[in-house]
Design an enzyme around this catalytic site. Sequence first.
Site, mmCIF file in Angstrom:
data_model
loop_
_atom_site.group_PDB
_atom_site.id
_atom_site.type_symbol
_atom_site.label_atom_id
_atom_site.label_comp_id
_atom_site.label_asym_id
_atom_site.label_seq_id
_atom_site.Cartn_x
_atom_site.Cartn_y
_atom_site.Cartn_z
ATOM 1 N N SER A 52 0.834 -1.209 0.000
ATOM 2 C CA SER A 52 0.000 0.000 0.000
ATOM 3 C C SER A 52 0.862 1.250 0.000
ATOM 4 O O SER A 52 1.961 1.261 0.583
ATOM 5 C CB SER A 52 -0.898 0.020 1.243
ATOM 6 O OG SER A 52 -1.572 1.263 1.362
ATOM 7 N N TYR A 65 -2.786 -0.964 10.080
ATOM 8 C CA TYR A 65 -2.815 -1.508 8.719
ATOM 9 C C TYR A 65 -1.528 -1.167 7.977
ATOM 10 O O TYR A 65 -0.923 -2.024 7.321
ATOM 11 C CB TYR A 65 -4.024 -0.935 7.975
ATOM 12 C CG TYR A 65 -4.056 -1.230 6.495
ATOM 13 C CD1 TYR A 65 -4.533 -2.437 6.022
ATOM 14 C CD2 TYR A 65 -3.618 -0.279 5.572
ATOM 15 C CE1 TYR A 65 -4.569 -2.709 4.657
ATOM 16 C CE2 TYR A 65 -3.646 -0.543 4.211
ATOM 17 C CZ TYR A 65 -4.129 -1.756 3.758
ATOM 18 O OH TYR A 65 -4.158 -2.020 2.411
#
Length: 266
Positions: A148, A161
């Site tokens: 990400s 996350y």
Amino acid sequence: MGTLDGTTSLVTGASRGLGRAIAKRLAAGGSLVAVHYATNESAAQETVAQITGAGGAAFAVGVPLGVADDAERLWAGVDAGLAERGVRPGIDVLVNNAAIGGATPTLATARPDDFDELFAVNVKAPFFVVQRGMDRLRNGGRIVNISSVATRIAIPDTLAYSMTKGAINTFSVTLAQELGVRGITVNAVLPGTTATEANVAWFDAQPALRDFVASLSPLRRLGEPQDVADVVAFLASPAGRWVTGQVIDASGGAHLGLSVGQGPPA
């Protein structure tokens, strides 16, 4: 002929969103794709139907990740699916895409159980999927781990996350060093905010936010799932043979800089 003709791929979390786009793109290149899903069988079968309807080949494998024996069960399902189709055992391309928890928990709200679940699905599962799959991944194969852009920028709302994806980046670089002797390339791909089905519905309800997020890219638009899928397909193809151990930003340059007066919507 497609660049992936004669190959077999496994894409985790391929029942919808980015995983579906990746599975469809690999299949369009000629690969037989094992479409992994956790619980949404109907969505996975829709991915398979879209692939076969376009002339490709695919089958679904349902196994929840982040639980005991998940990797063993996943590979057993892939083995069975290949055997049913009379295809030789083994795979050429592994895409670790499945993940949870893009928005929570934060430092303030995290509970130990939330934290453990995030790392179980996002870090532990791909680690052991690779470990248990080493006798199935062919020499000269490809591993692509979906990370990400949150590892490149600071987003407090996705702290835990983001930490899991930072682990995936390190996993990718180190694994590339270890598996290079077998001709296997390993890379991480970092999407930014992408117009998946879930995100489109969210942005449709908040058009000002959609415009703001689009403005964060120098290209002034949201990423499409196909944008990221094409990057993965390149890495999986013969053209990507000399790219390994890389953390590849596929966010459209999100957060490269801020324009004067730019700020979030009120």
